[in-house]
Motif scaffolding. Structure first.
Motif, PDB file in Angstrom:
ATOM      1  N   GLY A 166     -40.119   1.676 -77.600  1.00 35.13           N
ATOM      2  CA  GLY A 166     -40.968   2.308 -76.591  1.00 35.13           C
ATOM      3  C   GLY A 166     -40.739   1.780 -75.190  1.00 35.13           C
ATOM      4  O   GLY A 166     -41.353   2.268 -74.239  1.00 35.13           O
ATOM      5  N   SER A 167     -39.849   0.793 -75.037  1.00 34.83           N
ATOM      6  CA  SER A 167     -39.620   0.255 -73.688  1.00 34.83           C
ATOM      7  C   SER A 167     -38.849   1.256 -72.822  1.00 34.83           C
ATOM      8  O   SER A 167     -38.889   1.180 -71.596  1.00 34.83           O
ATOM      9  CB  SER A 167     -38.880  -1.085 -73.761  1.00 34.83           C
ATOM     10  OG  SER A 167     -37.701  -0.955 -74.511  1.00 34.83           O
ATOM     11  N   ALA A 225     -45.729  -2.085 -68.304  1.00 36.22           N
ATOM     12  CA  ALA A 225     -47.151  -1.733 -68.404  1.00 36.22           C
ATOM     13  C   ALA A 225     -47.694  -1.974 -69.812  1.00 36.22           C
ATOM     14  O   ALA A 225     -48.776  -1.502 -70.145  1.00 36.22           O
ATOM     15  CB  ALA A 225     -47.328  -0.262 -68.036  1.00 36.22           C
ATOM     16  N   SER A 226     -46.956  -2.712 -70.629  1.00 37.40           N
ATOM     17  CA  SER A 226     -47.384  -2.875 -72.032  1.00 37.40           C
ATOM     18  C   SER A 226     -48.535  -3.880 -72.144  1.00 37.40           C
ATOM     19  O   SER A 226     -48.901  -4.558 -71.178  1.00 37.40           O
ATOM     20  CB  SER A 226     -46.200  -3.316 -72.893  1.00 37.40           C
ATOM     21  OG  SER A 226     -45.786  -4.592 -72.506  1.00 37.40           O
ATOM     22  N   SER A 227     -49.082  -3.985 -73.343  1.00 35.31           N
ATOM     23  CA  SER A 227     -50.194  -4.926 -73.585  1.00 35.31           C
ATOM     24  C   SER A 227     -49.684  -6.370 -73.459  1.00 35.31           C
ATOM     25  O   SER A 227     -48.470  -6.616 -73.550  1.00 35.31           O
ATOM     26  CB  SER A 227     -50.736  -4.706 -74.998  1.00 35.31           C
ATOM     27  OG  SER A 227     -49.742  -5.098 -75.933  1.00 35.31           O
ATOM     28  N   ALA A 271     -41.908  -9.433 -76.125  1.00 37.14           N
ATOM     29  CA  ALA A 271     -40.710  -9.119 -75.337  1.00 37.14           C
ATOM     30  C   ALA A 271     -40.152 -10.397 -74.699  1.00 37.14           C
ATOM     31  O   ALA A 271     -38.942 -10.618 -74.677  1.00 37.14           O
ATOM     32  CB  ALA A 271     -41.047  -8.089 -74.265  1.00 37.14           C
ATOM     33  N   ARG A 272     -41.048 -11.247 -74.187  1.00 32.57           N
ATOM     34  CA  ARG A 272     -40.596 -12.494 -73.554  1.00 32.57           C
ATOM     35  C   ARG A 272     -39.862 -13.380 -74.575  1.00 32.57           C
ATOM     36  O   ARG A 272     -38.781 -13.901 -74.286  1.00 32.57           O
ATOM     37  CB  ARG A 272     -41.781 -13.261 -72.973  1.00 32.57           C
ATOM     38  CG  ARG A 272     -41.335 -14.554 -72.309  1.00 32.57           C
ATOM     39  CD  ARG A 272     -42.447 -15.277 -71.643  1.00 32.57           C
ATOM     40  NE  ARG A 272     -43.489 -15.688 -72.585  1.00 32.57           N
ATOM     41  CZ  ARG A 272     -44.567 -16.368 -72.245  1.00 32.57           C
ATOM     42  NH1 ARG A 272     -44.768 -16.688 -70.977  1.00 32.57           N
ATOM     43  NH2 ARG A 272     -45.462 -16.714 -73.139  1.00 32.57           N
ATOM     44  N   ALA A 281     -48.494  -1.193 -64.456  1.00 35.53           N
ATOM     45  CA  ALA A 281     -47.214  -1.921 -64.455  1.00 35.53           C
ATOM     46  C   ALA A 281     -47.301  -3.225 -63.675  1.00 35.53           C
ATOM     47  O   ALA A 281     -47.868  -3.268 -62.582  1.00 35.53           O
ATOM     48  CB  ALA A 281     -46.134  -1.032 -63.866  1.00 35.53           C
ATOM     49  N   ARG A 282     -46.735  -4.299 -64.255  1.00 35.95           N
ATOM     50  CA  ARG A 282     -46.628  -5.573 -63.512  1.00 35.95           C
ATOM     51  C   ARG A 282     -45.520  -5.425 -62.473  1.00 35.95           C
ATOM     52  O   ARG A 282     -44.496  -4.779 -62.743  1.00 35.95           O
ATOM     53  CB  ARG A 282     -46.247  -6.732 -64.445  1.00 35.95           C
ATOM     54  CG  ARG A 282     -47.385  -7.328 -65.229  1.00 35.95           C
ATOM     55  CD  ARG A 282     -47.659  -6.479 -66.407  1.00 35.95           C
ATOM     56  NE  ARG A 282     -48.545  -7.091 -67.394  1.00 35.95           N
ATOM     57  CZ  ARG A 282     -48.941  -6.470 -68.484  1.00 35.95           C
ATOM     58  NH1 ARG A 282     -48.577  -5.227 -68.724  1.00 35.95           N
ATOM     59  NH2 ARG A 282     -49.726  -7.081 -69.345  1.00 35.95           N
ATOM     60  N   SER A 283     -45.701  -6.094 -61.357  1.00 39.53           N
ATOM     61  CA  SER A 283     -44.676  -6.051 -60.310  1.00 39.53           C
ATOM     62  C   SER A 283     -43.475  -6.881 -60.769  1.00 39.53           C
ATOM     63  O   SER A 283     -43.575  -7.657 -61.718  1.00 39.53           O
ATOM     64  CB  SER A 283     -45.234  -6.630 -59.006  1.00 39.53           C
ATOM     65  OG  SER A 283     -45.403  -8.030 -59.181  1.00 39.53           O
TER      66      SER A 283
END
Ligand SMILES: Nc1nc2c(ncn2[C@@H]2O[C@H](COP(=O)(O)OP(=O)(O)O)[C@@H](O)[C@H]2O)c(=O)[nH]1
Ligand SMILES: [Mg+2]
Length: 255
Positions: free
Chosen positions: A93-94, A161-163, A170-171, A200-202
């Protein structure tokens, strides 16, 4: 026009064809593509069966127009572009398949969920990237490393923008990939996708959360915020990746 014929009699011709066609030449295939609006010009050591009379009617070796076209059109295939083999990873889904399909100008309707892996040849002006996308589901990720061999670069796609939970997974996956012996010296392109979403994170937040500065120190890497709607940013990041791949190639030649 479409033609495919077998070898019998050898002659050298300069031919003009419309539409896609393929010819067998000494055991290999010569492919020549064009649309009905475009003429395609190639020099062939063309060999054709004597009984195929129709072919003779399309060859005009002494024709004035043939000579004009020969002067105007480029002869033979364009110079070969270097090809690089890349592996593309990231959680399901990424956006891996969507981004690669868009780069290949494929319809978004053709995107289906990747269960195992898929390979796409993504063409750029100065290189062709053979990208192997590995499915990102829980039960597949543990096999990723079996498919790393032979890679010359890595694309890691994340959903910005994921949870929190997914971001942490992911990290961890990115950290494992960056430290894997078969990948750790390769150029990395990290795509912080889904930037069009309000949550979304910057890029700065992603860089900090993924601890990229300390982790990727001394490596060749690019962190690119992107979304499906922003092809310019995506293409720009791939150009940078190709430069890193070329750099690495030149270094290997010097050593
Ligand atoms: N809003 C938004 N949706 C996206 C973006 N990238 C991918 N998607 C959607 O996310 C879903 C999963 O994409 P897909 O390419 O299959 O992800 P993959 O599992 O990583 O290959 C699809 O419905 C895409 O249309 C993006 O940048 N923005
Ligand atoms: Mg996919």
């Amino acid at each position: 026009m479409y033609g495919h014929t077998t070898i019998d009699k050898a002659e050298k011709y300069s031919i003009f064809l419309t539409g896609p066609c393929s010819f067998t030449k000494e055991g290999e295939e010569n492919k020549c593509c064009g649309t009905s609006d475009s003429l395609c010009h190639r020099d062939f050591d063309f060999q054709y069966p004597r009984e195929t009379k129709d072919f003779e009617s399309i060859f005009f070796p002494d024709d004035f127009f043939t000579h004009c076209f020969r002067a105007l059109c480029c002869k033979g295939p364009p110079p070969a572009r270097p090809e690089y083999d890349l592996v593309c990873i990231g959680l399901t889904g990424s956006g891996k398949t969507s981004l690669l399909s868009k780069l290949c100008s494929e319809s978004p309707d053709s995107v289906v969920s990747t269960t195992g892996f898929s390979i796409k040849a993504v063409p750029f002006q100065n290189a062709i990237l053979n990208v192997k996308e590995l499915g990102g589901a829980d039960n597949i990720r543990k096999y990723w490393s079996r498919y790393y061999q032979g890679s010359q670069g890595v694309i890691f796609v994340l959903d910005s923008a994921s949870s929190e939970d997914d971001l942490e997974i992911a990290r961890n996956e990115l950290h494992s990939a960056l430290q894997h012996p078969q990948l750790c010296t390769l150029p990395f392109l990290i795509l912080a996708n889904h930037q069009d979403k309000p949550a979304a994170r910057s890029v700065q937040e992603v860089k900090k959360y993924f601890e990229l500065e300390p982790l990727a120190r001394g490596k060749r890497w690019i962190l690119q915020p992107c979304s499906l709607d922003d092809m310019e940013a995506l293409k720009d990041s791939f150009s940078q990746l190709i430069s890193l791949l070329e750099e690495k190639d030149h270094e290997a030649v010097r050593m």
